[in-house]
Design a protein around this motif. Structure first.
Motif, PDB file in Angstrom:
ATOM      1  N   LYS A 127       0.818  -1.206   0.000  1.00 26.33           N
ATOM      2  CA  LYS A 127       0.000   0.000   0.000  1.00 26.33           C
ATOM      3  C   LYS A 127       0.856   1.262   0.000  1.00 26.33           C
ATOM      4  N   ASN A 128       2.039   1.162   0.592  1.00 25.87           N
ATOM      5  CA  ASN A 128       2.940   2.310   0.689  1.00 25.87           C
ATOM      6  C   ASN A 128       4.350   1.870   0.281  1.00 25.87           C
ATOM      7  N   PRO A 129       4.692   1.915  -1.004  1.00 24.33           N
ATOM      8  CA  PRO A 129       5.998   1.447  -1.475  1.00 24.33           C
ATOM      9  C   PRO A 129       7.177   2.181  -0.846  1.00 24.33           C
ATOM     10  N   ALA A 130       6.931   3.381  -0.319  1.00 21.36           N
ATOM     11  CA  ALA A 130       8.017   4.147   0.306  1.00 21.36           C
ATOM     12  C   ALA A 130       8.262   3.735   1.758  1.00 21.36           C
ATOM     13  N   LEU A 131       7.423   2.853   2.274  1.00 22.23           N
ATOM     14  CA  LEU A 131       7.576   2.416   3.656  1.00 22.23           C
ATOM     15  C   LEU A 131       8.943   1.765   3.871  1.00 22.23           C
ATOM     16  N   VAL A 132       9.619   2.140   4.954  1.00 21.65           N
ATOM     17  CA  VAL A 132      10.898   1.539   5.331  1.00 21.65           C
ATOM     18  C   VAL A 132      10.674   0.661   6.558  1.00 21.65           C
ATOM     19  N   VAL A 133      11.099  -0.585   6.466  1.00 21.23           N
ATOM     20  CA  VAL A 133      10.957  -1.540   7.568  1.00 21.23           C
ATOM     21  C   VAL A 133      12.347  -1.962   8.024  1.00 21.23           C
ATOM     22  N   GLY A 134      12.645  -1.742   9.297  1.00 24.75           N
ATOM     23  CA  GLY A 134      13.927  -2.151   9.860  1.00 24.75           C
ATOM     24  C   GLY A 134      13.738  -3.118  11.009  1.00 24.75           C
ATOM     25  N   ILE A 135      14.573  -4.134  11.067  1.00 22.68           N
ATOM     26  CA  ILE A 135      14.535  -5.095  12.175  1.00 22.68           C
ATOM     27  C   ILE A 135      15.846  -4.986  12.933  1.00 22.68           C
ATOM     28  N   CYS A 136      15.721  -4.736  14.232  1.00 20.24           N
ATOM     29  CA  CYS A 136      16.883  -4.550  15.096  1.00 20.24           C
ATOM     30  C   CYS A 136      16.815  -5.561  16.234  1.00 20.24           C
ATOM     31  N   GLY A 137      17.777  -5.509  17.115  1.00 22.04           N
ATOM     32  CA  GLY A 137      17.726  -6.319  18.320  1.00 22.04           C
ATOM     33  C   GLY A 137      18.409  -7.666  18.196  1.00 22.04           C
ATOM     34  N   SER A 147      13.688  -3.584   4.811  1.00 25.46           N
ATOM     35  CA  SER A 147      14.670  -2.701   4.183  1.00 25.46           C
ATOM     36  C   SER A 147      16.064  -2.869   4.779  1.00 25.46           C
ATOM     37  N   PHE A 148      16.143  -3.133   6.096  1.00 20.94           N
ATOM     38  CA  PHE A 148      17.462  -3.291   6.719  1.00 20.94           C
ATOM     39  C   PHE A 148      17.349  -4.045   8.035  1.00 20.94           C
ATOM     40  N   THR A 149      18.480  -4.598   8.453  1.00 19.06           N
ATOM     41  CA  THR A 149      18.609  -5.165   9.798  1.00 19.06           C
ATOM     42  C   THR A 149      19.805  -4.502  10.475  1.00 19.06           C
ATOM     43  N   LEU A 150      19.747  -4.480  11.812  1.00 19.61           N
ATOM     44  CA  LEU A 150      20.782  -3.803  12.593  1.00 19.61           C
ATOM     45  C   LEU A 150      20.941  -4.563  13.900  1.00 19.61           C
ATOM     46  N   ASP A 151      22.110  -5.143  14.124  1.00 26.83           N
ATOM     47  CA  ASP A 151      22.283  -5.918  15.358  1.00 26.83           C
ATOM     48  C   ASP A 151      22.502  -4.992  16.553  1.00 26.83           C
ATOM     49  N   PRO A 152      22.353  -5.506  17.795  1.00 29.49           N
ATOM     50  CA  PRO A 152      22.422  -4.639  18.976  1.00 29.49           C
ATOM     51  C   PRO A 152      23.737  -3.880  19.109  1.00 29.49           C
ATOM     52  N   ALA A 153      24.833  -4.476  18.661  1.00 32.07           N
ATOM     53  CA  ALA A 153      26.131  -3.830  18.792  1.00 32.07           C
ATOM     54  C   ALA A 153      26.314  -2.680  17.808  1.00 32.07           C
ATOM     55  N   SER A 154      25.407  -2.566  16.841  1.00 29.05           N
ATOM     56  CA  SER A 154      25.535  -1.538  15.794  1.00 29.05           C
ATOM     57  C   SER A 154      24.443  -0.491  15.879  1.00 29.05           C
ATOM     58  N   LEU A 155      23.848  -0.341  17.049  1.00 29.86           N
ATOM     59  CA  LEU A 155      22.723   0.568  17.210  1.00 29.86           C
ATOM     60  C   LEU A 155      23.060   1.990  16.773  1.00 29.86           C
ATOM     61  N   ASP A 156      24.284   2.418  17.045  1.00 30.22           N
ATOM     62  CA  ASP A 156      24.680   3.786  16.712  1.00 30.22           C
ATOM     63  C   ASP A 156      24.743   4.034  15.202  1.00 30.22           C
ATOM     64  N   ARG A 157      24.737   2.972  14.412  1.00 36.34           N
ATOM     65  CA  ARG A 157      24.818   3.108  12.953  1.00 36.34           C
ATOM     66  C   ARG A 157      23.446   3.220  12.294  1.00 36.34           C
ATOM     67  N   THR A 165      20.010  -3.099   3.370  1.00 31.04           N
ATOM     68  CA  THR A 165      21.265  -3.183   4.122  1.00 31.04           C
ATOM     69  C   THR A 165      21.088  -4.120   5.301  1.00 31.04           C
ATOM     70  N   PHE A 166      22.072  -5.005   5.485  1.00 26.16           N
ATOM     71  CA  PHE A 166      21.970  -5.999   6.558  1.00 26.16           C
ATOM     72  C   PHE A 166      23.252  -5.967   7.382  1.00 26.16           C
ATOM     73  N   VAL A 167      23.151  -5.382   8.559  1.00 30.62           N
ATOM     74  CA  VAL A 167      24.303  -5.221   9.446  1.00 30.62           C
ATOM     75  C   VAL A 167      24.231  -6.292  10.522  1.00 30.62           C
ATOM     76  N   THR A 168      25.229  -7.156  10.569  1.00 36.33           N
ATOM     77  CA  THR A 168      25.238  -8.213  11.579  1.00 36.33           C
ATOM     78  C   THR A 168      26.657  -8.692  11.788  1.00 36.33           C
ATOM     79  N   GLY A 169      26.862  -9.377  12.920  1.00 36.25           N
ATOM     80  CA  GLY A 169      28.148  -9.997  13.171  1.00 36.25           C
ATOM     81  C   GLY A 169      29.255  -9.028  13.485  1.00 36.25           C
ATOM     82  N   THR A 170      28.948  -7.943  14.185  1.00 38.89           N
ATOM     83  CA  THR A 170      29.981  -6.999  14.572  1.00 38.89           C
ATOM     84  C   THR A 170      31.073  -7.732  15.358  1.00 38.89           C
TER      85      THR A 170
END
Length: 364
Positions: free
Chosen positions: A105-115, A135-145, A160-165
């Motif tokens: 319904k909203n192609p501009a919607l950005v979905v991020g999964i963290c934690g 749209s992206f993942t962000l692991d707990p150690a990369s919260l500042d990014r 973008t998929f940030v993991t394994g810091t």
């Protein structure tokens, strides 16, 4: 692989300045478009995740977003996830599946999964391959990014998929949008070195890192000055804090700060409760809540050994006796009131005689 040695590395000011540049750039982009984006942050899991979500909201505010509770109305949806049980992860994945309709319904919607869930490479691979609405993942150690990661999505449409810091660091100075004005979570340490046989925390949160006591004292002081009256010090094993002092010393220093506030702390490990900590709690009645989070886990010393909990049933009971003697009105807080309240008499027949009943066991 993380090292067991406590080695605290602060994220540099240059790295934080870079993230602030991304925040400003995104906000300028929305201003130029006369856009008023809204963000929905949904949190799963423990109080540490709640504290992390407040930082995610704070950074989102710096980028021009305001809050919304209904994900159907959001331009940005952030899911801050838990991995302590398989059921928790499946619950998130089910939620993510439903977000496909919102994205259509909203192609501009950005979905991020963290934690914590996104600290697991196999989960990130699953999300990347099966859930194109993410749209992206962000692991707990990369919260500042978070600002940098969001910028890559908004500017280039790049998933973008940030993991394994390799080595999680400590980040000071992130903006925080607290859910309540009168109550606050203050993280004092991160990670865990205990390796209980059933627990994933050391693998998704990393090894123990403790903040400097001066940073913690400054944060609590600013909260009290702003009118906060209920402050909880947080850590995966909060009483294993090892910054420039031990936890008992830190608690004593925080309790001695001027102002009108009540102090709590969680989550504690029964193996890390020295006499000095009990003495500090007894020393500050009315300032430190007469409450102690003391996970029960099992009433069998053999099972506790197999769990790698590093204490026995007898040691647990002796600790309960010592706490009750020093703080007679103490409330013991267990893992689950539903489980403990129903079974504590079976696990520990002598607990009732020590004042541990369903009435003074509460949810953690």
């Amino acid at each position: 692989i993380y090292h067991l040695k406590r080695e605290n590395v602060l994220v540099s000011e240059d790295a934080l300045a870079r993230q602030r540049e991304f925040e400003a750039k995104i906000k300028e982009m929305f201003t130029a478009r006369e856009a008023h984006p809204v963000a929905c942050v949904d949190t799963f899991g423990c109080q540490q995740n709640e504290a992390d979500s407040e930082k995610l909201r704070g950074m989102a505010h710096e980028m021009g977003y305001t809050d919304v509770d209904d994900p159907a109305e959001a331009d940005l949806i952030l899911l801050n996830t838990c991995a302590i049980r398989e059921h928790a992860e499946q619950k998130v994945l089910s939620y993510v599946g439903r977000l496909k309709e919102y994205r259509e319904k909203n192609p501009a919607l950005v979905v991020g999964i963290c934690g914590c869930m996104t600290a697991q490479p196999h989960r990130v691979k699953q999300i990347r391959e099966r859930y194109p609405q993410v749209s992206f993942t962000l692991d707990p150690a990369s919260l500042d990014r978070f600002p940098e990661t969001l910028a890559a999505v908004l500017e280039a449409g790049k998933r973008t998929f940030v993991t394994g810091t390799e080595k999680p660091d400590i980040t000071e100075g992130l903006p925080t949008a607290r859910a309540l004005r009168h109550r606050a979570w203050v993280s004092i340490m991160y990670g865990c070195n205990n390796f209980c046989s059933y627990c994933i925390v050391p693998y998704v949160r990393g090894r123990e890192r403790s903040r400097a006591s001066a940073e913690i004292l400054a944060e609590v002081s600013s909260l009290v000055d702003a009118g906060c009256r209920d402050i909880t010090l947080l850590g995966q094993n909060v009483n294993s804090y090892r910054g420039d002092c031990d936890f008992a010393t830190l608690l004593d220093r925080v309790a001695a700060l001027p102002g009108d506030f009540l102090l709590r702390f969680m989550t504690s490990h029964p193996k890390d409760v020295p006499d000095a900590l009990i003495e500090v709690m007894a020393k500050h009645p009315g300032r430190i809540a007469p409450q102690f989070h003391l996970p029960l886990q099992s009433g069998s010393s053999e099972i506790l050994k197999r769990m790698n909990r590093k204490y026995s049933k007898e040691q647990y009971l002796a600790l309960v006796e010592k706490l009750r003697a020093a703080i007679p009105d103490l409330v013991l807080v267990g893992e689950s009131a539903e489980r403990i309240g129903a079974t504590h008499c079976l696990l520990f027949p002598s607990l009732a005689a020590r004042g541990v009943t369903g009435e003074n066991l509460t949810l953690s």
